[in-house]
Structures are given as C-alpha cells and as structure tokens.
Design an enzyme around this catalytic site. Structure first.
Site, PDB file in Angstrom:
ATOM      1  N   HIS A  62       0.829  -1.204   0.000  1.00  0.00           N
ATOM      2  CA  HIS A  62       0.000   0.000   0.000  1.00  0.00           C
ATOM      3  C   HIS A  62       0.859   1.249   0.000  1.00  0.00           C
ATOM      4  O   HIS A  62       0.522   2.256  -0.654  1.00  0.00           O
ATOM      5  CB  HIS A  62      -0.911  -0.031   1.230  1.00  0.00           C
ATOM      6  N   CYS A  63       1.978   1.200   0.690  1.00  0.00           N
ATOM      7  CA  CYS A  63       2.872   2.362   0.791  1.00  0.00           C
ATOM      8  C   CYS A  63       3.424   2.778  -0.569  1.00  0.00           C
ATOM      9  O   CYS A  63       3.748   3.952  -0.779  1.00  0.00           O
ATOM     10  CB  CYS A  63       4.041   2.057   1.724  1.00  0.00           C
TER      11      CYS A  63
END
Length: 349
Positions: A332-333
């Site tokens: 997600h980062c």
C-alpha cells in the site's frame, strides 16, 4: 462548502507509482524492488491503468521495453518524467476529494516522516505532475504535514487514524488534537475522527501509519493486525489496539465488524538483523480486486482467506513484498489511487 474524502473502494482512474532509481536508498536492492514493482504493474493493469513517475527519459525507455516484453497493454501504462527521492507514492502522492460537487486533488507537505529522510523532491512531485498536465482535477496545496498512509476513510464522514502519527510533534507541532480535527473536517468533510492510541510495528519509519495496522474494508468493517504470540514484543500493544477497536462505534452506535489479520513470522534484515515491518494490513483496493502483500509465510494463506471474506466481489491477488519491507514499507505504501475523474483523459486518447 461541503467536502468528501473518497474511500479506497471508490471507482478509480489509475494507480500512481514512483519508480526507484539506482542512486536511491534502493541501490543495493534495485533488481529485487524492480521485479516486485513489475509484478505489481502487471497485476494492477489487469484492472486499471498505472501512472508511473520515472527519473528520466532513459528510464522511461527501458521500462517501455520491459513492459512490452511483459505484454502490459500500452493504453494501461502512462509514464511521466519527474525527479523524486524515493518510491512511497502513498505518502507523497495527492489525495483526491470532492468539494461542492467538483473534484479536487490535495497536495500536503511531505517531510520524509518527520524529517527522517530526504524528501524535498518527493514533496515537489505532485506539483510537478500537475504542471505536466497528468491530472484531470485541479490541485490545491496545503501547508499541513500529512501522509496518505496516516488516514483511512469510510467515505461516509468517518476517518480512522493514530495519535502516534498525526499528533507527533515531528509533523505539526503547533497543532493539537482539536486543531488537527478541524483541519481534517475542513479538507475532507469528516464529522468524526477515530483515534487509536496503541499499535506499532518494529522497523516502521512512519510513527504508526494506520495503513500498517487497521483498514476500512467497507463502512462497517475494519481489518486489523493481531499478534497471537505472547512472547512477541508487539503482543501487548496490538492487544491493546484490538480492545480499542472493539470499543469503537459507528455513527449509529453499532459496533464495527472486525476481521483479524494473521501475524507472519518475524522478518529480519539479512544485513544487520533488525526487524522488518511485515503486515497484511498494507493491502491495496483497486477496481475489481484487492492486492495483498505476502511474505512467503504460512500466514499468507490465512490473510488471503480473511480478505476474500471482506471483499467477496473482488479478486484477491497476492504480491510478494519481501523486497519491499527491506526499506520499511509494503504494498500500500508504494501506491496512491487516483479516484474516478482525477486522471487527465487525454492520456488515454
């Protein structure tokens, strides 16, 4: 004036990525992270386009050749040359909102998670991309320090976050809790901010970003990490976080449906032995699918099963993120979604 912060499951135009360079912190791992990003692009482009910031024209040419070989459709990939420091688009990318019926992208200050790392080029990246005409909505700048990984929206006026990050004096030392909530209400139209006081992952540089700990799957459901090993140093804090989540209530007074994500075995850096922040909460919701970080662990299968139950109408796609956690982030980062209407349609013409 009314605003709405879109939830991640809102229809998307594209996923934004920032490609690493051999001179970045990824230098010792560049082949590994590029292989992971290639797998990520191949997965995303089955469902929607990607917008990729690259360092220079030579990198764009090399990636064009590579994605041709991987049969990534040309219309599903868009490159833009813009210099950057690192790869974490979730935190230096724009945040899409709707304000008075019009779409808008918000550009917050990014300081490398409170000054831990160089971030001047990353902080300029969104403005640079807007100047190059890649976005389909106007850009509004903000003076507040805020990263996309620090906030979770249910799309209905509730925001989930952590005190350790948003109230950290290394972000906005002049703003207390009430002032932060007022800024969030003005920018995102949220009527409620739910604060978690517990939860942290060793090796995490973000001061407990919510996207490493607990995530909205829909307005009534939160998936969260749970440590089931009492001997693990995370056990007490995550148990306390679990009790906080159980006590949270929706606006109508009902409890949230809580889905516990499993705890992978401890991952350690092979060079110096420090613990790495492996978490299944760092999944990415895209059009028609959920991409889930995996770590070559038996718990991977449990995480995939849990999230399949949370998203019965979406494909569940595993992405090996063992290389990503070497730089203290996960799937997600690396990404930032651009909600429907946020990508310049001319890019696809």
């Amino acid at each position: 004036m009314t605003a709405r912060l879109f939830p991640e499951w809102h229809p998307q135009d594209a996923i934004q990525l920032t490609w690493p360079t051999p001179t970045s912190d990824w230098a010792p791992l560049i082949d590994h992270i590029e292989a992971t990003l290639e797998a990520l692009v191949c997965a995303i482009t089955r469902y929607e386009p990607v917008l990729i910031s690259v360092h220079d024209a030579a990198q764009r040419a090399r990636l064009t050749t590579r994605f041709d070989a991987l049969h990534v459709p040309v219309e599903q990939r868009h490159f833009v040359v813009a210099d950057s420091d690192d790869t974490w688009a979730r935190d230096h990318g724009p945040i899409g909102v709707e304000r008075d019926g019009r779409l808008e992208l918000l550009d917050y200050v990014f300081t490398g998670w409170g000054g831990k790392f160089a971030a001047e080029r990353d902080n300029r990246l969104t403005e640079t991309l807007a100047g190059l005409g890649v976005y389909g909505a106007p850009l509004a700048t903000r003076e507040m320090v805020l990263e996309g990984g620090a906030i979770e929206s249910d799309g209905e006026g509730t925001l989930l976050t952590t005190s350790a990050c948003l109230l950290n004096p290394n972000r906005n030392p002049e703003l207390g809790r009430e002032a932060v909530e007022a800024r969030l209400a003005a920018d995102f139209g949220v009527s409620r901010v739910l604060w978690l006081e517990n939860g942290h992952l060793e090796g995490d540089d973000t001061d407990s970003h919510i996207d490493t700990l607990a995530r909205f799957c829909d307005p009534a459901t939160i998936a969260y990490v749970r440590c089931d090993d009492p001997s693990d140093p995370h056990f007490d804090a995550l148990a306390a976080m679990e009790e906080e989540l159980k006590a949270l209530r929706r606006e109508d007074g009902s409890a949230y449906r809580l889905l516990a994500l499993p705890w992978p075995k401890a991952c350690f850096d092979p060079d110096d032995g420090h613990r790495l922040p492996a978490t299944y909460a760092n999944f990415l919701i895209i059009n028609g699918a959920v991409l889930v970080p995996t770590y070559a662990d038996a718990a991977d299968f449990i995480a995939l099963e849990v999230l399949a139950g949370a998203f019965p109408d979406r494909d569940i796609v595993p992405i090996d993120c063992r290389a990503v956690i070497r730089q203290h982030g996960s799937l997600h980062c690396l990404t930032m979604q651009l909600p429907r209407g946020m990508l310049n349609p001319a890019l696809s013409s």
